[in-house]
Write an enzyme that holds these catalytic residues in place. Structure first.
Site, short mmCIF file in Angstrom:
data_model
loop_
_atom_site.label_atom_id
_atom_site.label_comp_id
_atom_site.label_asym_id
_atom_site.label_seq_id
_atom_site.Cartn_x
_atom_site.Cartn_y
_atom_site.Cartn_z
CE LYS A 11 -4.01 -2.24 2.15
NZ LYS A 11 -5.05 -2.14 3.21
CE1 TYR A 51 -9.49 -2.88 0.32
CE2 TYR A 51 -8.42 -1.03 -0.75
CZ TYR A 51 -8.35 -2.18 0.01
OH TYR A 51 -7.12 -2.64 0.47
CG PHE A 59 -13.43 2.46 6.84
CD1 PHE A 59 -12.90 1.83 5.73
CD2 PHE A 59 -14.14 1.69 7.75
CE1 PHE A 59 -13.06 0.47 5.52
CE2 PHE A 59 -14.30 0.32 7.54
CZ PHE A 59 -13.76 -0.28 6.41
NE ARG A 87 -6.99 -11.99 5.38
CZ ARG A 87 -7.68 -10.87 5.29
NH1 ARG A 87 -7.51 -10.07 4.23
NH2 ARG A 87 -8.54 -10.51 6.20
CB THR A 93 -7.62 -5.20 9.72
OG1 THR A 93 -8.16 -6.36 9.10
CG2 THR A 93 -7.90 -3.98 8.87
NE ARG A 104 -2.70 -5.52 7.01
CZ ARG A 104 -3.86 -6.04 6.62
NH1 ARG A 104 -4.46 -6.96 7.37
NH2 ARG A 104 -4.43 -5.66 5.50
CG ASN A 114 -3.89 -2.04 6.69
OD1 ASN A 114 -3.72 -1.72 5.52
ND2 ASN A 114 -4.92 -2.76 7.10
CG HIS A 117 -5.25 -6.32 -0.37
ND1 HIS A 117 -6.48 -6.34 0.21
CD2 HIS A 117 -5.30 -7.20 -1.41
CE1 HIS A 117 -7.27 -7.18 -0.46
NE2 HIS A 117 -6.57 -7.70 -1.44
CD GLU A 128 -8.96 -8.77 -3.77
OE1 GLU A 128 -9.90 -8.52 -3.00
OE2 GLU A 128 -7.86 -9.22 -3.36
P1 GTP Z 1 -7.27 -5.73 3.12
O1 GTP Z 1 -6.29 -6.84 2.99
O2 GTP Z 1 -6.69 -4.40 2.72
O3 GTP Z 1 -8.60 -6.03 2.43
O4 GTP Z 1 -7.53 -5.60 4.68
P2 GTP Z 1 -8.38 -6.55 5.62
O5 GTP Z 1 -9.03 -7.64 4.82
O6 GTP Z 1 -7.52 -6.93 6.74
O7 GTP Z 1 -9.47 -5.52 6.13
P3 GTP Z 1 -10.86 -5.09 5.45
O8 GTP Z 1 -11.05 -5.77 4.15
O9 GTP Z 1 -11.91 -5.22 6.50
O10 GTP Z 1 -10.62 -3.53 5.21
C1 GTP Z 1 -10.01 -3.06 4.03
C2 GTP Z 1 -9.10 -1.90 4.37
O11 GTP Z 1 -9.87 -0.81 4.81
C3 GTP Z 1 -8.12 -2.18 5.53
O12 GTP Z 1 -6.98 -2.86 5.15
C4 GTP Z 1 -7.81 -0.77 5.97
O13 GTP Z 1 -6.87 -0.16 5.09
C5 GTP Z 1 -9.16 -0.09 5.82
N1 GTP Z 1 -9.95 -0.15 7.05
C6 GTP Z 1 -10.55 -1.25 7.61
N2 GTP Z 1 -11.20 -0.94 8.73
C7 GTP Z 1 -11.02 0.40 8.90
C8 GTP Z 1 -11.46 1.34 9.88
O14 GTP Z 1 -12.16 1.01 10.85
N3 GTP Z 1 -11.06 2.65 9.71
C9 GTP Z 1 -10.31 3.04 8.65
N4 GTP Z 1 -9.95 4.32 8.55
N5 GTP Z 1 -9.87 2.18 7.72
C10 GTP Z 1 -10.22 0.89 7.83
MG MG Z 2 -10.15 -7.30 3.05
#
Ligand code: GTP
Ligand code: MG
Length: 139
Positions: A11, A51, A59, A87, A93, A104, A114, A117, A128
């Site tokens: 990222k 996304y 968010f 993962r 996350t 992370r 973070n 992805h 993707e």
């Molecule tokens: P990805 O691998 O990026 O998909 O992350 P994830 O699967 O661990 O998390 P998720 O798919 O739920 O969320 C996608 C992305 O949105 C995260 O990686 C963060 O960058 C962002 N994100 C998730 N939760 C929050 C939140 O509560 N606040 C904010 N600002 N960003 C968030």
């Molecule tokens: Mg995700």
């Protein structure tokens, strides 16, 4: 795409901080083989498409802005049990909850910025990967 592949994206925060080399080294040392890799930048619109599943989340707008704020490095990876093992390698996350030694935990700044992805299913890995690389069967 067969079930031994996953998709990842380094990222904008991690690329800007000069951490992409260290992150790719961790990925390769964990046994993943790079199938496809490039450096590119998303527009806010394309970040929104990527996304789209989070479109209703509070968010979402911040996420699209952040994900288009600088270059990213999308990568297709191959390994047995790729999706689940990747993962585990990246951690939770929110880096505050990520296990020691995960990508992370080492490189993420916040729940949003973070560092990396990781696809959450074989189906999404294929969707993707194709989003960035087209027909990935060619690799
Ligand atoms: P990805 O691998 O990026 O998909 O992350 P994830 O699967 O661990 O998390 P998720 O798919 O739920 O969320 C996608 C992305 O949105 C995260 O990686 C963060 O960058 C962002 N994100 C998730 N939760 C929050 C939140 O509560 N606040 C904010 N600002 N960003 C968030
Ligand atoms: Mg995700």
């Amino acid at each position: 795409m067969s079930t031994n592949k996953t998709f990842t994206m380094i990222k904008p925060d991690a690329v800007a901080d000069g951490n992409s080399g260290a992150i790719i080294k961790m990925i390769e040392e964990a046994g993943f083989r790079i199938v496809a890799l490039k450096k590119t930048q998303l527009t806010p619109e394309r970040a929104g498409q990527f996304y789209a599943v989070h479109a209703e989340r509070p968010f979402y707008n911040d996420l699209c802005k952040y994900m288009s704020s600088g270059p990213i490095i999308p990568i297709i990876l191959e390994k047995e049990n790729a999706v689940a093992d990747f993962r585990t390698l990246i951690g939770a996350t929110n880096p505050a909850n990520a296990d020691e030694g995960t990508i992370r935990k080492l490189f993420a700044k916040s729940i949003e910025a973070n560092a990396i992805h990781g696809s959450d299913s074989d189906e999404n890995a294929q969707i993707e990967g194709s989003f960035f690389f087209g027909n990935v069967e060619q690799f």
